[in-house]
Design a protein around this motif. Sequence first.
Motif, mmCIF file in Angstrom:
data_model
loop_
_atom_site.group_PDB
_atom_site.id
_atom_site.type_symbol
_atom_site.label_atom_id
_atom_site.label_comp_id
_atom_site.label_asym_id
_atom_site.label_seq_id
_atom_site.Cartn_x
_atom_site.Cartn_y
_atom_site.Cartn_z
ATOM 1 N N THR A 1 -9.541 6.310 -10.853
ATOM 2 C CA THR A 1 -9.263 5.045 -10.175
ATOM 3 C C THR A 1 -8.949 3.966 -11.208
ATOM 4 O OG1 THR A 1 -10.722 5.583 -8.317
ATOM 5 C CG2 THR A 1 -10.192 3.261 -8.649
ATOM 6 N N ASP B 1 0.814 -1.211 0.000
ATOM 7 C CA ASP B 1 0.000 0.000 0.000
ATOM 8 C C ASP B 1 0.852 1.267 0.000
ATOM 9 O OD1 ASP B 1 -1.987 -1.824 0.150
ATOM 10 O OD2 ASP B 1 -2.804 -1.190 2.063
ATOM 11 N N GLU C 1 -8.034 -0.169 -11.675
ATOM 12 C CA GLU C 1 -8.025 -1.506 -11.079
ATOM 13 C C GLU C 1 -6.840 -2.251 -11.679
ATOM 14 O OE1 GLU C 1 -9.966 -2.238 -8.652
ATOM 15 O OE2 GLU C 1 -11.264 -0.471 -8.833
ATOM 16 N N THR D 1 -4.332 0.702 -2.736
ATOM 17 C CA THR D 1 -4.981 -0.173 -1.760
ATOM 18 C C THR D 1 -5.023 -1.585 -2.304
ATOM 19 O OG1 THR D 1 -6.399 1.649 -1.042
ATOM 20 C CG2 THR D 1 -7.062 -0.564 -0.399
ATOM 21 N N ARG D 2 -4.535 -2.519 -1.522
ATOM 22 C CA ARG D 2 -4.582 -3.915 -1.941
ATOM 23 C C ARG D 2 -6.022 -4.420 -1.845
ATOM 24 N NH1 ARG D 2 -1.430 -9.019 0.865
ATOM 25 N NH2 ARG D 2 -1.862 -10.522 -0.774
ATOM 26 N N SER D 3 -6.534 -4.988 -2.946
ATOM 27 C CA SER D 3 -7.918 -5.451 -2.979
ATOM 28 C C SER D 3 -8.032 -6.971 -3.091
ATOM 29 C CB SER D 3 -8.657 -4.795 -4.153
ATOM 30 O OG SER D 3 -7.979 -5.034 -5.377
ATOM 31 N N GLY D 4 -6.917 -7.633 -3.313
ATOM 32 C CA GLY D 4 -6.901 -9.090 -3.414
ATOM 33 C C GLY D 4 -5.480 -9.589 -3.338
ATOM 34 N N THR E 1 -4.177 -8.061 -6.647
ATOM 35 C CA THR E 1 -4.930 -6.959 -7.244
ATOM 36 C C THR E 1 -4.890 -5.735 -6.335
ATOM 37 O OG1 THR E 1 -7.016 -7.737 -6.283
ATOM 38 C CG2 THR E 1 -6.454 -8.490 -8.511
ATOM 39 N N PHE E 2 -4.921 -4.565 -6.980
ATOM 40 C CA PHE E 2 -4.822 -3.307 -6.256
ATOM 41 C C PHE E 2 -5.743 -2.261 -6.878
ATOM 42 C CE2 PHE E 2 -0.960 -5.587 -5.575
ATOM 43 C CZ PHE E 2 -0.614 -5.321 -4.256
ATOM 44 N N GLU E 3 -6.272 -1.405 -6.014
ATOM 45 C CA GLU E 3 -6.987 -0.224 -6.484
ATOM 46 C C GLU E 3 -6.021 0.945 -6.391
ATOM 47 O OE1 GLU E 3 -11.350 0.972 -5.592
ATOM 48 O OE2 GLU E 3 -10.109 2.129 -4.194
ATOM 49 N N THR F 1 -3.832 -5.377 -11.741
ATOM 50 C CA THR F 1 -3.508 -6.769 -11.408
ATOM 51 C C THR F 1 -2.045 -7.029 -11.721
ATOM 52 O OG1 THR F 1 -5.745 -7.535 -11.925
ATOM 53 C CG2 THR F 1 -4.001 -9.197 -11.906
#
Length: 204
Positions: A148, A79, A150, A125-128, A131-133, A152
Amino acid sequence: MVSKQIRRSFGALALLAALVAQPVSADNHAAFSVPTGTYKLEPTHGYIVFSYSHLGFSKPHLRFDSFDVTLNANSEQPDASTLAVTVAAASINSQVEEFDEHLNGEDYFDSTKYPEISFSSTKVTRSGDDTFEVVGDLTIKDVTKPVTLEATINKAANHPMRGKPTIGVSANGLIKRSEWGLGKYVPNVGDEVSMDIQVELIQE
């Protein structure tokens, strides 16, 4: 004999199920498999493509041919990573020379007056697992607005030929072009633009 084979089959299935059910260590995920450091675009494997609706008849795909990407990756704290992109506006490529001239004119990018497009991340921001936002400021024609993406991480490993840590990233996002002064012919030509970014980044 049959019962032994059945038992063996069930035993193999149980072992496979147990292996699948085991939690995967974060260290095995792509985001954590390369060292912290600064990564730059490998220029022969970078693509920024965008599309929009043209009168509802088609969805043209255009690209930028000249751009730079710098990723400051933090493997311990993903992050805390940052991303910066600069694009040469005049490198717009529609595969139609006359249209490229139009896009570089005052109605659109006005690339003589505004030669550079830039994106600078403000929050990652880590979303998975991989994966990151990525939220950042997109500047076109001196207009800056948040966007924004998305993202990977497709793969992170030593490059098999260059021998350096390398990260492959795919990212996508949506913007409304009119918000950056590119609204000519809206709504007949779609306001919403879909971006697709594919890059390979190599550690400096």
